[in-house]
Design an enzyme around this catalytic site. Structure first.
Site, PDB file in Angstrom:
ATOM      1  N   HIS A 463      31.880  37.670  40.400  1.00 12.94           N
ATOM      2  CA  HIS A 463      32.207  36.245  40.421  1.00 12.94           C
ATOM      3  C   HIS A 463      33.722  36.041  40.520  1.00 12.94           C
ATOM      4  O   HIS A 463      34.216  35.353  41.418  1.00 12.94           O
ATOM      5  CB  HIS A 463      31.651  35.595  39.144  1.00 12.94           C
ATOM      6  N   GLU A 464      34.444  36.668  39.613  1.00  8.08           N
ATOM      7  CA  GLU A 464      35.899  36.477  39.608  1.00  8.08           C
ATOM      8  C   GLU A 464      36.528  37.048  40.877  1.00  8.08           C
ATOM      9  O   GLU A 464      37.504  36.508  41.393  1.00  8.08           O
ATOM     10  CB  GLU A 464      36.532  37.114  38.361  1.00  8.08           C
ATOM     11  N   HIS A 467      36.550  34.521  43.553  1.00 13.34           N
ATOM     12  CA  HIS A 467      37.710  33.620  43.445  1.00 13.34           C
ATOM     13  C   HIS A 467      38.961  34.320  43.982  1.00 13.34           C
ATOM     14  O   HIS A 467      39.775  33.729  44.680  1.00 13.34           O
ATOM     15  CB  HIS A 467      37.971  33.255  41.979  1.00 13.34           C
ATOM     16  N   HIS A 470      39.128  34.385  47.658  1.00 14.06           N
ATOM     17  CA  HIS A 470      39.464  33.047  48.149  1.00 14.06           C
ATOM     18  C   HIS A 470      40.993  32.866  48.129  1.00 14.06           C
ATOM     19  O   HIS A 470      41.583  32.299  49.045  1.00 14.06           O
ATOM     20  CB  HIS A 470      38.788  32.014  47.239  1.00 14.06           C
TER      21      HIS A 470
END
Ligand SMILES: [Zn+2]
Length: 675
Positions: A463-464, A467, A470
């Site tokens: 998940h991290e 980010h 991104h």
């Protein structure tokens, strides 16, 4: 293993002192203030106007160089000194940003550029940056005058102080509790958890194992401790943190919450909104409060039937154990037992297959297959022995850098997060490459063994990293729309939740898993059990997220601002409608709900669910075309990860999927439908 040195100009964490940071931050603020003071009117020529915009970006970038480091240290190496410095600088920083957001000649300069005939010839990213800046000026009260303007500045400064207080109270309350355990109280705990609690004891120079409220310790007790009273005690400590119900009244967040809500409502009114929820939605992808409300309520309808079935099963297994009334401190414990019974699966049996170094290597190989990028660990000054630094390469060229700091420890705030340190940006010295931090609170290594991660932790890491990608794979050079900047908040959780899908795939799991001793990948039967258990309690989990999201939305929607009793009543009312397991009257979850009181999620917690629709629907295309399809990966990278705030979230999504988002894939990914 010796590492090559970092190729990007990384911060010298081994040399930076708080005094240096103080000086640099004060300097950055002063430079900014001076620039604003000197800008008395809109410059004449368009070139001069454009250079004002450039200068603002440069000032922002400079601020990040020093403030970004202090904020980071204050979050991961919190102590009296970092905290004091942070608190000391906060008022001046807030004052500067308010002045910036309300600077009329600056606003008019942006407006002039926007209205100039040349605007259409500017690069699309710059056009978007200017449009977003104009929106943000309005949301910062550039139109305010006189008393209102002054009041806005006061509110802003006070709110930043209160957010910091809220967060510190939660950290202090979490760290205030520790409990030495007897041999009998350890019953039910697997050896790895016992070793962890012993390590906590040793760190406190105690003979006995010690339970703390750090998440690895708390979860170990709640999942495994046979001693029901112990579970209840820990539960009570955890859910009363920073409240009037706890033994530490000095950390009570009740007055902080009341003041935050009251100031937020006042600010929203000053800016012409009916309430803070409307103000929050003004910069998001979701069109309005009612749409969000309806979205959440409808999603709850989908989740309700599965959730009722799940809670019945849970009560049933507890009953077999003599528990007539299932309590909140029983829920995790019997869920684990139920999972074992239904799927022959335990977190503990999986952990030896997920040593952190292997998982990290597997993660890097997944993103390599998806996007053709390579990750290399490099030597760089670090703030703690747990941290590591890596660089991301594309076709042999370094395009970004990142840090991992993954394990729970004292002085680190709870949860997991990515924070952008440096953004991609054209500077006087050429192209600045993005760098970010990714922080977790995973179970630390015990003894000489590498950390063994639970599958949940593997998920969080992915998940991290979503980010992080991104932030790092952006191809935009304007700081205000590069990476996650300028992306509607309720779409920011798209790349992160999207990455989680790769922790549920056999091919991918093969590269993530390697038994700590036998070196085998996850065996067929465990893999099957893991995948079968994927939808375990997905109804209950969804309802819980919806409960938080509706609570957040409602307390920010209702005016006049709620007091503590009314905040509690709002939460009780929502629980009445949506929770399947009644809670206890002393539960003060809201007092440590940092996302909305100290993070950026105020009237925005729904973003997780909103963006999950996008993530699921995006992944649906990968399911159709092959989850390691490089062409699909490339298109996702180009349409979503590369664009930052250049495209609106909806446009970016449509560019990838060729149509607007649909909820069908999310419902299927929860195990509720087959289509
Ligand atoms: Zn996230």
């Amino acid at each position: 293993m010796t590492l090559e040195k970092a190729t990007l100009p990384v911060p010298q964490f081994d040399q930076i002192t708080l005094d240096d940071l103080k000086q640099k931050i004060e300097q950055a603020i002063e430079q900014g203030q001076n620039f604003l003071n000197e800008l008395q009117e809109v410059p004449q020529s368009i070139q001069a106007q454009l250079s004002v915009l450039d200068k603002i970006d440069t000032l922002e970038n400079n601020m990040g160089e020093s403030w970004g480091i202090l904020s980071h240290l204050n979050a991961v190496m919190n102590n009296v000194e970092t905290r004091e410095l942070y608190q000391t600088l906060l008022p001046a920083l807030s004052e500067y940003y308010t002045a910036l957001g309300q600077h009329v000649p600056l606003y008019q300069t942006y407006q002039h550029v926007h209205d100039a005939s040349l605007f259409d010839t500017l690069p699309p990213a710059q056009q978007s940056a200017i449009k977003l800046a104009l929106r943000d000026f309005k949301l910062s009260g550039v139109a305010l005058e006189g008393e209102n303007k002054k009041r806005y500045a006061e509110i802003s400064a006070r709110l930043s102080q209160l957010a910091s207080d809220f967060s510190n109270h939660v950290l202090d309350a979490t760290q205030a509790f520790s409990k030495p355990l007897t041999e009998a109280q350890l019953k039910g705990l697997p050896q790895s958890s016992v070793e962890l609690l012993k390590q906590y004891g040793q760190q406190r120079e105690l003979e006995q194992p010690v339970a703390t409220l750090d998440i690895p310790s708390y979860l170990a007790i709640m999942t495994y401790a046979d001693d029901r009273e112990l579970r209840e005690e820990l539960y009570k400590e955890y859910v009363t943190r920073a409240s009037e119900q706890s033994a530490h009244p000095s950390f009570d967040n009740t007055p902080v919450m009341e003041e935050i809500l009251s100031l937020r409502q006042e600010m929203a009114k000053l800016l012409g909104f009916d309430n803070y929820a409307e103000y929050s939605l003004a910069s998001k992808m979701a069109p309005d409060v009612e749409t969000v409300n309806q979205f959440l309520v409808e999603l709850a309808e989908h989740a309700r039937t599965p959730a009722l079935k799940e809670i019945a099963e849970l009560k049933d297994i507890a009953k077999q154990d003599g528990i007539e009334e299932l309590k909140p401190w029983d829920s995790t414990y019997y869920s684990e037992k139920l999972k074992q019974q239904q799927f022959n699966l335990s977190q503990e049996s999986l952990k030896p297959y997920f040593p952190a170094p292997k998982v990290i290597q597997g993660l890097f190989s997944v993103v390599n297959r998806l996007y053709g990028i390579t990750v290399v660990e490099r030597e760089a000054p670090l703030w703690h022995a747990d941290a590591h630094y890596y660089e991301l390469e594309d076709q042999g060229v370094v395009i970004g850098g990142f840090y991992f700091d993954l394990y729970a420890r004292s002085g680190k705030r709870g949860g997991a997060w990515m924070s952008g340190f440096r953004s991609r940006m054209q500077t006087e010295n050429g192209l600045q490459k993005p760098i970010c931090y990714m922080v977790g609170n995973f179970t630390p290594p015990v003894g000489d063994q590498p950390a063994l991660l639970t599958h949940d932790e593997v998920n969080t890491l992915f998940h991290e990293f979503g980010h992080g990608l991104h932030h790092m794979l952006t191809e935009v050079d304007n700081i205000s729309v590069a990476g996650t900047h300028g992306v509607a908040w309720d779409a920011v959780e798209l790349p992160s939740q999207f990455m989680e899908f790769w922790t549920w795939d056999k091919d991918s799991l093969d590269s993530l898993s390697e038994h700590i001793e036998s070196k085998e990948t996850l065996p067929e039967e465990l893999l099957k059990a893991l995948l079968d258990a994927r939808f375990f309690q997905s109804g209950m989990q969804t309802l819980r997220q919806i409960e938080f999201a509706l609570f957040d939305l409602n307390i920010h929607k209702i005016t006049p601002a709620l007091n503590a009793t009314q905040i509690q009543a709002t939460l009780d009312d929502i629980r009445q409608k949506f929770a399947v397991l009644p809670t206890v009257s002393y539960n003060r979850f809201q007092n440590s709900f940092s996302h909305i009181f100290a993070g950026g999620y105020a009237a925005g917690y729904y973003s997780y669910k909103w963006a999950e629709v996008l993530a699921s629907d995006a992944f649906d295309r990968f399911e159709n075309e092959g989850i390691f399809n490089t062409q699909t990966g490339t298109e996702f990278r180009k349409a979503i990860l590369a664009v930052g705030g250049k495209d609106t979230a909806l446009d970016a999504f449509i560019n990838f999927r060729g149509r607007e988002p649909k909820i069908d894939a999310l419902l299927r990914h929860q195990g509720w439908t087959n289509t």
